[in-house]
Enzyme design. Structure first.
Site, PDB file in Angstrom:
ATOM      1  N   ALA A   8       0.809  -1.226   0.000  1.00 15.33           N
ATOM      2  CA  ALA A   8       0.000   0.000   0.000  1.00 15.33           C
ATOM      3  C   ALA A   8       0.840   1.272   0.000  1.00 15.33           C
ATOM      4  CB  ALA A   8      -0.925  -0.005   1.218  1.00 15.33           C
ATOM      5  N   GLY A   9       2.154   1.111   0.142  1.00 11.41           N
ATOM      6  CA  GLY A   9       3.032   2.288   0.296  1.00 11.41           C
ATOM      7  C   GLY A   9       3.089   3.153  -0.953  1.00 11.41           C
ATOM      8  N   GLN A  77      -5.940  -0.701   2.550  1.00 11.15           N
ATOM      9  CA  GLN A  77      -5.360  -0.370   3.859  1.00 11.15           C
ATOM     10  C   GLN A  77      -6.277   0.564   4.639  1.00 11.15           C
ATOM     11  OE1 GLN A  77      -1.152   0.311   4.204  1.00 11.15           O
ATOM     12  NE2 GLN A  77      -1.456   1.812   5.820  1.00 11.15           N
ATOM     13  N   THR A  83       3.348  -0.237   8.522  1.00  9.58           N
ATOM     14  CA  THR A  83       3.211  -1.682   8.286  1.00  9.58           C
ATOM     15  C   THR A  83       2.207  -2.343   9.243  1.00  9.58           C
ATOM     16  OG1 THR A  83       5.233  -1.848   9.588  1.00  9.58           O
ATOM     17  CG2 THR A  83       5.458  -2.108   7.224  1.00  9.58           C
ATOM     18  N   GLY A 140      17.097  -1.316  11.686  1.00 12.28           N
ATOM     19  CA  GLY A 140      16.866  -1.530  13.104  1.00 12.28           C
ATOM     20  C   GLY A 140      17.595  -2.807  13.504  1.00 12.28           C
ATOM     21  N   ASN A 164      16.048  -6.843  10.498  1.00 16.22           N
ATOM     22  CA  ASN A 164      14.735  -7.380  10.156  1.00 16.22           C
ATOM     23  C   ASN A 164      14.546  -7.303   8.631  1.00 16.22           C
ATOM     24  OD1 ASN A 164      11.962  -7.833   9.899  1.00 16.22           O
ATOM     25  ND2 ASN A 164      11.434  -5.753  10.591  1.00 16.22           N
ATOM     26  N   HIS A 316      18.730   6.246 -31.744  1.00 15.60           N
ATOM     27  CA  HIS A 316      19.851   6.669 -32.609  1.00 15.60           C
ATOM     28  C   HIS A 316      20.967   7.268 -31.768  1.00 15.60           C
ATOM     29  CE1 HIS A 316      16.437   6.978 -35.465  1.00 15.60           C
ATOM     30  NE2 HIS A 316      15.894   7.765 -34.564  1.00 15.60           N
TER      31      HIS A 316
HETATM   32  P1  TTP Z   1       8.278   1.435   3.116  1.00 15.64           P
HETATM   33  O1  TTP Z   1       9.321   1.139   2.090  1.00 15.64           O
HETATM   34  O2  TTP Z   1       8.713   1.815   4.478  1.00 15.64           O
HETATM   35  O3  TTP Z   1       7.312   2.598   2.598  1.00 15.64           O
HETATM   36  P2  TTP Z   1       6.843   2.957   1.151  1.00 15.64           P
HETATM   37  O4  TTP Z   1       6.579   1.746   0.326  1.00 15.64           O
HETATM   38  O5  TTP Z   1       5.679   3.906   1.269  1.00 15.64           O
HETATM   39  O6  TTP Z   1       8.099   3.703   0.495  1.00 15.64           O
HETATM   40  P3  TTP Z   1       8.636   5.202   0.740  1.00 15.64           P
HETATM   41  O7  TTP Z   1       9.176   5.247   2.125  1.00 15.64           O
HETATM   42  O8  TTP Z   1       9.690   5.316  -0.319  1.00 15.64           O
HETATM   43  O9  TTP Z   1       7.498   6.159   0.498  1.00 15.64           O
HETATM   44  O10 TTP Z   1       7.273   0.223   3.225  1.00 15.64           O
HETATM   45  C1  TTP Z   1       7.651  -1.069   3.569  1.00 15.64           C
HETATM   46  C2  TTP Z   1       6.603  -2.019   3.058  1.00 15.64           C
HETATM   47  O11 TTP Z   1       5.342  -1.813   3.674  1.00 15.64           O
HETATM   48  C3  TTP Z   1       6.349  -1.897   1.599  1.00 15.64           C
HETATM   49  O12 TTP Z   1       6.118  -3.196   1.108  1.00 15.64           O
HETATM   50  C4  TTP Z   1       5.098  -1.062   1.495  1.00 15.64           C
HETATM   51  C5  TTP Z   1       4.356  -1.454   2.736  1.00 15.64           C
HETATM   52  N1  TTP Z   1       3.560  -0.384   3.332  1.00 15.64           N
HETATM   53  C6  TTP Z   1       2.182  -0.512   3.367  1.00 15.64           C
HETATM   54  O13 TTP Z   1       1.611  -1.489   2.872  1.00 15.64           O
HETATM   55  N2  TTP Z   1       1.460   0.476   3.973  1.00 15.64           N
HETATM   56  C7  TTP Z   1       2.050   1.577   4.525  1.00 15.64           C
HETATM   57  O14 TTP Z   1       1.327   2.440   5.059  1.00 15.64           O
HETATM   58  C8  TTP Z   1       3.480   1.693   4.468  1.00 15.64           C
HETATM   59  C9  TTP Z   1       4.167   2.893   5.065  1.00 15.64           C
HETATM   60  C10 TTP Z   1       4.198   0.696   3.858  1.00 15.64           C
END
Ligand code: TTP
Length: 409
Positions: A8-9, A77, A83, A140, A164, A316
């Site tokens: 969802a990010g 989401q 996450t 982390g 992690n 080209h």
């Molecule tokens: P991140 O890489 O931390 O977040 P992002 O995908 O939004 O990237 P950016 O920081 O470049 O904007 O996300 C880790 C994983 O979690 C990734 O698979 C996307 C997912 N995620 C969600 O599903 N929902 C969320 O609200 C967030 C922040 C992440």
């Protein structure tokens, strides 16, 4: 057991490639990133649940409702970032045991195999895959005693330890701890905070070490790293298209159906070329290059260590080195990407407004989707061009270009 994939990010660090699509649908070695996650979860799950939000229709359109015969469902989401929120969104879709993986990482099947068997063998409440790094500045730290996770600490700096990897096994008991998880300093509901709450309440969380290849696709150059890994380790030499007399192919090279390689083309594998592309005549394609479907690499063009996505052209007199070119993008004749600084320093790239060291001596351009670059444009190393932009002829591009821009001399 269901496999929940977090997708969802917004992928802001991957702009401009994520200007109009989620990062999990970006193709590396001509396949969407999320499909590698699904492929490697596949043996251990009977159904996939994908958590979506940003540009969700692009994920649904890419994957559809099944993956190699196993059902795929989508959940939106819940409001809030992070996450933990993403996992909570799948609450109604999972049973007592389930696997979770970030949708934007690459890992091998062994990681999940070990995760599932240790989770069951240890009768754990949760399990997480970890990997040992000499430098945890970007991660982390997972503090471990025997198989048990004692705590997940904030980035500890330049020390060695376990990180992690974003692949977990949970029971439905996790949801009541997600409910108690507060917002972190980053403003997100983070599953690592939830895991710490579980540990504080005496639940058994275990760490499952993994030694294999893993990549977290956060920044543009991670796409090039993954592309190189996949072409080096997974590519099979297979020519389904037409190779004209006078072309040289040094295996392994994969060429898709309908693609024509004309005389004088010199291709040194590992190289992957999709379907219905036109290659040459008289071009030079060097190792670790992926070229998508319906592309045109024309006369006197050199491409090296790059990703060129579907429907894009370097037709080209172009040099494309260590670069990423999005979909439907055209380079004008004579347009060149520079990929090396004269002082030989690492190339720096602006990521979310901050200049970051890519750690690479060689890094070219990162060009979004639907971009038209005029003739004789010179692009400095590590510069980004936003999607739907037009760069006029003769521009020397020493800065980043936001999406939907017009840049002229
Ligand atoms: P991140 O890489 O931390 O977040 P992002 O995908 O939004 O990237 P950016 O920081 O470049 O904007 O996300 C880790 C994983 O979690 C990734 O698979 C996307 C997912 N995620 C969600 O599903 N929902 C969320 O609200 C967030 C922040 C992440």
């Amino acid at each position: 057991m269901k496999g929940v994939i977090l997708a969802a990010g917004k992928g802001e660090r991957l702009r401009p490639l994520t200007d109009d699509r989620p990062k999990v649908v970006l193709k590396v070695a001509n396949r969407p990133i999320i499909e590698y996650v699904m492929e490697n979860l596949y043996p251990f799950v009977d159904e996939f649940v994908i958590v979506v939000r940003y540009q969700k229709e692009k994920i649904i359109g890419t994957i559809g409702d099944e993956f190699r015969g196993k059902p795929v469902t989508y959940v939106e989401q819940l409001p809030g970032e992070g996450t933990a929120k993403a996992i909570e969104s799948a609450r109604e879709s999972v049973e007592d045991e389930f696997i979770v993986a970030n949708g934007d990482i690459y890992f091998e099947e062994e990681a999940v195999k070990e995760l599932v068997s240790a989770f069951r063998r240890e009768r754990a409440d949760a399990a997480m895959v970890v990997k040992h790094f000499d430098d945890l500045s970007h991660f982390g730290k997972v503090e471990v005693e025997g198989p048990k996770v004692m705590r997940i600490a904030e980035k500890p700096g330049k020390v060695a330890g376990y990180a992690n990897l974003g692949i977990y096994a949970f029971r439905s008991s996790v949801f009541k701890f997600i409910e108690k998880t507060g917002v972190s300093e980053r403003g997100e509901y983070e599953i690592t905070d939830t895991i710490n709450l579980m540990i504080d309440s005496g639940l058994k969380v275990i760490a499952v070490p993994y030694d294999g290849y893993w990549n977290d696709i956060g920044r543009p150059w991670n796409l090039l790293e993954l592309n190189e890994y996949l072409l080096k380790n997974k590519l099979r030499h297979e020519i389904r298209g037409t190779v004209e007399e006078g072309a040289t192919i040094v295996p392994p090279v994969e060429i898709g159906e309908g693609t024509v390689v004309r005389g004088g083309a010199y291709i040194i594998g590992p190289v992957k070329i999709g379907r219905n592309s036109r290659i040459g005549p008289n071009c030079f394609i060097r190792p670790y290059t992926s070229i998508g479907d319906n592309c045109h690499i024309g006369n006197a063009v050199e491409v090296k260590n790059s990703i060129i996505m579907d429907n894009s052209n370097a037709p080209h007199l172009n040099y494309v080195g260590d670069s990423i070119i999005g979909e439907n993008t055209n380079l004008g004749a004579g347009t060149i990407t520079a990929n090396l600084r004269h002082d030989r320093g690492n190339v720096k790239v602006e990521v979310k407004g901050k200049l970051e060291d890519s750690g690479r001596h060689k890094l070219g351009a990162i060009i979004g989707h639907n971009v038209k670059v005029g003739i004789n444009v010179s692009i400095y190393p590590g510069r980004k061009i936003g999607s739907n932009s037009f760069i006029g002829p003769g521009v020397i591009l020493d800065r980043n270009v936001p999406p939907n821009s017009l840049v002229v001399v």
